[in-house]
Design a protein around this motif. Structure first.
Motif, short mmCIF file in Angstrom:
data_model
loop_
_atom_site.label_atom_id
_atom_site.label_comp_id
_atom_site.label_asym_id
_atom_site.label_seq_id
_atom_site.Cartn_x
_atom_site.Cartn_y
_atom_site.Cartn_z
N UNK A 23 0.83 -1.20 0.00
CA UNK A 23 0.00 0.00 0.00
C UNK A 23 0.87 1.26 0.00
N UNK A 24 0.39 2.34 -0.61
CA UNK A 24 1.17 3.59 -0.65
C UNK A 24 1.16 4.32 0.68
N UNK A 25 1.90 5.40 0.75
CA UNK A 25 2.05 6.18 1.99
C UNK A 25 0.69 6.71 2.46
N UNK A 26 0.56 6.89 3.78
CA UNK A 26 -0.72 7.36 4.32
C UNK A 26 -0.98 8.83 4.01
N UNK A 27 -2.25 9.16 3.94
CA UNK A 27 -2.68 10.54 3.73
C UNK A 27 -3.76 10.89 4.75
N UNK A 28 -3.81 12.18 5.09
CA UNK A 28 -4.87 12.68 6.00
C UNK A 28 -4.90 11.91 7.32
N UNK A 29 -3.75 11.73 7.91
CA UNK A 29 -3.62 11.00 9.18
C UNK A 29 -4.23 11.84 10.30
N UNK A 41 -5.74 5.89 14.91
CA UNK A 41 -5.54 6.93 13.90
C UNK A 41 -6.21 6.49 12.60
N UNK A 42 -6.97 7.37 12.00
CA UNK A 42 -7.61 7.08 10.72
C UNK A 42 -6.82 7.77 9.61
N UNK A 43 -6.73 7.10 8.45
CA UNK A 43 -5.99 7.68 7.33
C UNK A 43 -6.45 7.02 6.03
N UNK A 44 -6.02 7.59 4.92
CA UNK A 44 -6.33 7.04 3.61
C UNK A 44 -5.04 6.50 2.98
N UNK A 45 -5.19 5.48 2.15
CA UNK A 45 -4.05 4.91 1.42
C UNK A 45 -4.59 4.23 0.17
#
Length: 453
Positions: A23-29, A41-45
């Motif tokens: 999976x790619x790097x996390x976003x919007x952590x 912690x919630x994030x998008x990937x």
């Protein structure tokens, strides 16, 4: 850590973990609110949403019956057989530098109890969701033992009570109501049950609900083998009913409906005597758990305001324990009027410590709108803490409590003693009025014990 940790060690460590899952790097952590024992912690990937659940330090995992490795293995197993547990995509490793934990695929729905109860406020709606919770619990209890990961402990009632008693003594052994409960638990031990998989923390706040539908079961850190009545009772503790204490089953339905739905879904036949024993047990367990939070904060393992303030929720459970156990007292003692509250004269002159706390709390209210996310949650916790300080300046600690507790746990004093129940009731009311005056059961107890509204 702040709300957004882009570019921090947390984000870099999470990027390393996600790479192992392709999976790619996390976003919007973003830090999620709540979580008295673990961080979430919630994030998008890669266009999907995920949740990181972790313990940042080894100290936070001390004393736990299972580690994150066993918890993750149990979640993977129950997810595979159809339980509404989240899908784990990767576990943290030491080289990630994030502590221990794992990443899960996010599920729809909210865990917020008040939102859930508001969305299911009608009798039919509440019963409908309670039925789903009961069916899911029956499914958890029916999981095949042979498929479970090794390392899950088994909770035997006698050993469990011995463990609670050891915690009580370690913490000073000076709380009479907890001593009373421990003695009752020892005197009424149930026979061991055929063990089943127990979630251990099955309640509103640890499940996800979308509207009227159960969508997920979270927080498996207390999973073990034991008596299914334990899970059934834990969901019905007064503290987990939130504002709907008139509906004993998770704030949603009656006990009759809760038991019927569980049995209809293939759960074992409910024994109400065993249910009541486990209700007392888990209420006592949570009283000691809250108590222990103060030590955790004091020793520096977790210096959050939330950790410190949860320690003051012990008084909620003391009141609940009295409500559960007062039936052991003779009718004359249950009908005895309570002694008056101790009171101090109003302050004069310079501001007291309590008034200073009130002043700070009022100032904090003016900056609330500048905060969001977890910081806003901690702001509310901080104001709650200041409220306790403001009320606490007039509270008195009775040095005789330790002696009374020793007598109760030894069984040399009981609720048959004239005036003892009235004394314990008064103390419980006064203490909770300082610690958590908005606890719904406080008004119930006042009406029941004093006739006050």
């Amino acid at each position: 850590m702040g709300e957004s940790d882009s570019g921090t060690a947390l984000e870099r460590g999470l990027e390393r973990a996600l790479a192992r899952a392709g999976l790619p790097a996390p976003e919007r952590l973003t830090r999620l609110t709540g979580g008295a024992t673990m961080e979430s912690w919630r994030f998008a990937s890669g266009g999907e949403d995920f949740v990181l659940r972790r313990a940042p330090s080894a100290a936070m995992m001390e004393g736990r019956a299972i580690g994150h490795d066993i918890e993750a293995a149990a979640i993977r197993m129950v997810h595979a057989v159809g339980v509404l547990a989240p899908e784990i995509v990767v576990e943290l490793e030491e080289t990630d530098g994030l502590g221990t934990g794992f990443v899960m695929r996010a599920l729809p729905g909210t865990p917020d109890p008040r939102t859930i109860l508001a969305d299911n406020a009608g009798d039919a709606e509440g019963k409908g969701l309670a039925d789903q919770l009961a069916r899911e619990l029956a499914g958890i209890h029916g999981v095949d033992h042979a498929a479970l990961p090794p390392g899950l402990p088994t909770l035997d009632p006698e050993a469990g009570v011995a463990g609670l008693r050891a915690q009580f003594e370690e913490a000073g052994g000076d709380r009479p109501v907890v001593a009373l409960a421990l003695r009752w638990l020892e005197d009424n031990l149930p026979a061991p049950a055929e063990p089943a998989l127990i979630h251990g923390d099955y309640r509103l706040g640890n499940v996800l609900v979308a509207g009227n539908d159960l969508t997920g079961v979270l927080d498996w850190e207390l999973a073990h083998l034991g008596d299914p009545h334990e899970d059934l009772a834990y969901a019905c503790m007064t503290v987990w009913r939130f504002a709907r204490i008139d509906r004993p089953a998770a704030g949603l339905a009656s006990l009759d409906d809760w038991f019927a739905a569980y049995e209809a879904a293939g759960g074992r036949t409910v024994d109400r005597t065993r249910f009541h024993w486990w209700l007392v047990y888990r209420t006592c367990w949570w009283a000691l758990g809250c108590w222990r939070m103060g030590r955790t904060w004091r020793e520096g393992a977790d210096r959050t305001v939330e950790r410190a303030i949860i320690s003051r929720r012990t008084s909620e459970q003391e009141l609940d324990l009295l409500l559960l156990l007062e039936g052991e007292a003779p009718r004359a003692e249950r009908d005895r009027p309570l002694p008056p509250s101790a009171s101090l004269p109003p302050p004069t002159g310079e501001a007291t410590a309590g008034e200073l706390a009130t002043a700070i709390s009022e100032w904090l209210a003016t900056v609330k709108d500048r905060m969001e996310g977890h910081d806003r949650f901690q702001h509310a916790v901080a104001r709650n803490a200041l409220g306790i300080i403001a009320r606490d300046f007039a509270a008195k600690v009775d040095p005789a409590d330790a002696k009374l507790a020793r007598s109760l746990i030894a069984g040399t004093r009981t609720l048959a003693e004239p005036g003892l129940l009235a004394q314990l009731r008064r103390t419980a009311l006064d203490k909770l009025a300082v610690d958590m005056p908005k606890y719904p059961a406080l008004d119930v107890a006042r009406r029941q014990w004093t006739g006050e509204d």
